[in-house]
Design a protein around this motif. Sequence first.
Motif, PDB file in Angstrom:
ATOM      1  N   ILE A  84      19.634 -12.318 -75.165  1.00  6.80           N
ATOM      2  CA  ILE A  84      20.080 -13.355 -74.431  1.00  6.80           C
ATOM      3  C   ILE A  84      21.324 -13.267 -74.046  1.00  6.80           C
ATOM      4  CG2 ILE A  84      21.227 -14.479 -76.544  1.00  6.80           C
ATOM      5  CD1 ILE A  84      20.286 -17.278 -75.449  1.00  6.80           C
ATOM      6  N   GLY A  85      22.101 -12.277 -74.609  1.00  3.49           N
ATOM      7  CA  GLY A  85      23.398 -11.915 -73.887  1.00  3.49           C
ATOM      8  C   GLY A  85      23.026 -10.902 -72.799  1.00  3.49           C
ATOM      9  N   GLY A 119      22.172 -13.190 -69.920  1.00  7.82           N
ATOM     10  CA  GLY A 119      23.053 -13.870 -69.340  1.00  7.82           C
ATOM     11  C   GLY A 119      24.165 -13.089 -68.436  1.00  7.82           C
ATOM     12  N   ASN A 137      25.089 -18.843 -68.337  1.00  9.16           N
ATOM     13  CA  ASN A 137      25.867 -19.030 -69.660  1.00  9.16           C
ATOM     14  C   ASN A 137      24.652 -18.867 -70.659  1.00  9.16           C
ATOM     15  OD1 ASN A 137      26.662 -20.755 -71.968  1.00  9.16           O
ATOM     16  ND2 ASN A 137      28.636 -20.772 -70.474  1.00  9.16           N
ATOM     17  N   ILE A 138      25.073 -18.557 -71.710  1.00 12.97           N
ATOM     18  CA  ILE A 138      24.068 -18.513 -73.063  1.00 12.97           C
ATOM     19  C   ILE A 138      23.612 -19.719 -73.541  1.00 12.97           C
ATOM     20  CG2 ILE A 138      23.931 -17.660 -75.107  1.00 12.97           C
ATOM     21  CD1 ILE A 138      25.465 -15.180 -74.547  1.00 12.97           C
ATOM     22  N   ARG A 139      24.641 -20.701 -73.395  1.00 14.43           N
ATOM     23  CA  ARG A 139      24.346 -22.031 -73.819  1.00 14.43           C
ATOM     24  C   ARG A 139      23.209 -22.534 -72.760  1.00 14.43           C
ATOM     25  NH1 ARG A 139      29.722 -22.222 -74.504  1.00 14.43           N
ATOM     26  NH2 ARG A 139      30.010 -23.231 -72.717  1.00 14.43           N
ATOM     27  N   ARG A 182      19.767 -21.154 -73.904  1.00 13.07           N
ATOM     28  CA  ARG A 182      19.291 -21.992 -74.945  1.00 13.07           C
ATOM     29  C   ARG A 182      18.849 -23.519 -74.668  1.00 13.07           C
ATOM     30  NH1 ARG A 182      24.483 -19.915 -78.416  1.00 13.07           N
ATOM     31  NH2 ARG A 182      23.668 -17.918 -79.082  1.00 13.07           N
TER      32      ARG A 182
END
Length: 285
Positions: free
Chosen positions: A20-21, A24, A30-32, A35
Amino acid sequence: MSLETFDRKKKSERKELFTIGEIGKLFHINIRTLRYYDAAGLLKPEKTDPVTGYRYYSTKQFERLNTIKYLRALDMPIERIIRFFENKDTDTLMELLKEQQEEIRLHRERLDQIARKLERRIEQLDDALGSRLGEIRRAHLQRRQIAFLRRDIPLEEDLEYPLRELERRNDLNAVMFLGKVGVSVSREQLLRRQFDGFSEIFVLLEQEDGYEGREEFLEENDFILIRYSGTHKDAGPYYEQLLDYMEKNGLECCGDSVEITLIDSGFTNDTEKYITELQIPVKRA
């Protein structure tokens, strides 16, 4: 299988999956946000490690993510984007784009209205702050639309209750009231020099207020005006000044007064900065 062959295979597999990083960084997201897309069902990871919970995305998802980024750049809501992917087709996309176009048009209209209201309110506040207090002047004022509640209001009565009644009867938005509330002293009271109550309370309306109730107006006329530091309860001596001025200058009161709080508790806690304007419609005697 040799160790070298095994390493090449593992590297090949790693190239197909991205953390996920890494996603991103690749897509500048943004990782958030990623998610959130997962939780909303918009972009699920290709794999999720059952032990660590780490999310992994594949190159097959890059196109979907690019489309999401494009549609989000158009400010399209997540729900509509999900709708598109549920029935991915040019007709669906066209329908969604037109819906978004119409929303943007309406949003732009609302922002234009807000901009006009801000500009007008800044001008009004600037004018109020620059008031020459206690000075009588003449002005010809155009017709002004109002919403009003006609009733006798004693001077000592708190105006908040009749304001709420005015708001309820006319389906008004409370935001409209700031700096635009007025009261009137009837012509008969003025001629008797009796300033212990009001004949009506009203709100000055602007085009952007979207008022759809009964149309009422303060009619176009010549007025004499005075501004002073204080509230409606302090108006008596200033009405006396206006009436004396009328007598000396051959003028006659031809209607109810207009009493507007330009700066009050809605703007400041400093009572010394309160400013009220009195207006009396006049004609030659």
